[in-house]
Design an enzyme around this catalytic site. Structure first.
Site, PDB file in Angstrom:
ATOM      1  N   HIS A 148      -0.414  -4.125   9.291  1.00 11.60           N
ATOM      2  CA  HIS A 148       0.900  -4.078   9.926  1.00 11.60           C
ATOM      3  C   HIS A 148       1.963  -3.568   8.964  1.00 11.60           C
ATOM      4  CE1 HIS A 148       2.383  -7.642   7.771  1.00 11.60           C
ATOM      5  NE2 HIS A 148       1.170  -8.155   7.960  1.00 11.60           N
ATOM      6  N   CYS A 164      -3.146 -10.598   5.633  1.00 10.57           N
ATOM      7  CA  CYS A 164      -3.016  -9.273   6.240  1.00 10.57           C
ATOM      8  C   CYS A 164      -2.823  -8.180   5.191  1.00 10.57           C
ATOM      9  CB  CYS A 164      -1.832  -9.241   7.198  1.00 10.57           C
ATOM     10  SG  CYS A 164      -2.041 -10.346   8.611  1.00 10.57           S
TER      11      CYS A 164
END
Length: 188
Positions: A148, A164
């Site tokens: 992301h 992440c």
């Protein structure tokens, strides 16, 4: 190049180098003294053949050591390299093979139970400038693991996430546009 021109060039280059401010070196020394390691200039070259049997629809290797994401298009004609943020601690780092199963522009964010356990003040965040997922998100088939964007550009090149892989917003937008659902991903 004549001897005189070469000598003039070398003398001028040396003089200019001496005039460069030492600030970046001092900042780097301060970061290292505080235990902060920025690693954006130490990318390690990756070859997709070392990770996959074929390129499939596309392939991504996220290298958590050099903090870089490598992308190859399905036909091999497009290769791109992006600086990333990576998980903060080793126990948050999941390695192995996965794939992109969903993509979203303007993702919302819900903290995981372990995040809430560490910080009970964390709450759901709709899309927007304060959202930790930035402007675009690509969801992997591992629950709660994503590639992301981030609004906090200080995170790129650092260990800073809860698992992440983060990219600058303009870079995740570019990657998002060229990454099809089903892209194979390996996190090393």
């Amino acid at each position: 190049m004549s001897r005189l021109n070469r000598r003039l060039f070398l003398t001028t280059a040396a003089a200019q180098a001496a005039l460069l401010p030492a600030t970046p070196l001092l900042a780097q020394s301060a970061d290292l003294a505080e235990g902060v390691r920025r690693n954006m200039s130490s990318f390690v070259t990756q070859d997709w053949r070392d990770h996959f049997d074929d390129l499939g629809v596309a392939s991504i290797v996220c290298d958590t050591t050099s903090r870089a994401l490598h992308f190859w298009s399905g036909d091999g004609s497009d290769y791109r390299l992006y600086p990333t943020s990576v998980p903060l601690r080793e126990e948050l780092t999941k390695r192995g093979y996965t794939k992109v199963v969903r993509k979203k522009v303007g993702p919302d964010w819900t903290p995981t139970p372990s995040m809430i356990e560490r910080n009970p003040e964390l709450k759901y965040m709709p899309p927007g400038p304060g959202n930790p997922l930035g402007t675009h998100a690509m969801y992997l088939d591992w629950p709660a693991y994503l590639i992301h964007g981030t609004h906090d550009t200080r995170k790129i090149g650092r260990r800073s996430s809860d698992g992440c892989i983060g990219l600058y917003n303009e870079m995740i937008e570019e990657l998002f546009a060229i990454t099809p659902i089903g892209t194979q991903v390996r996190i090393i």
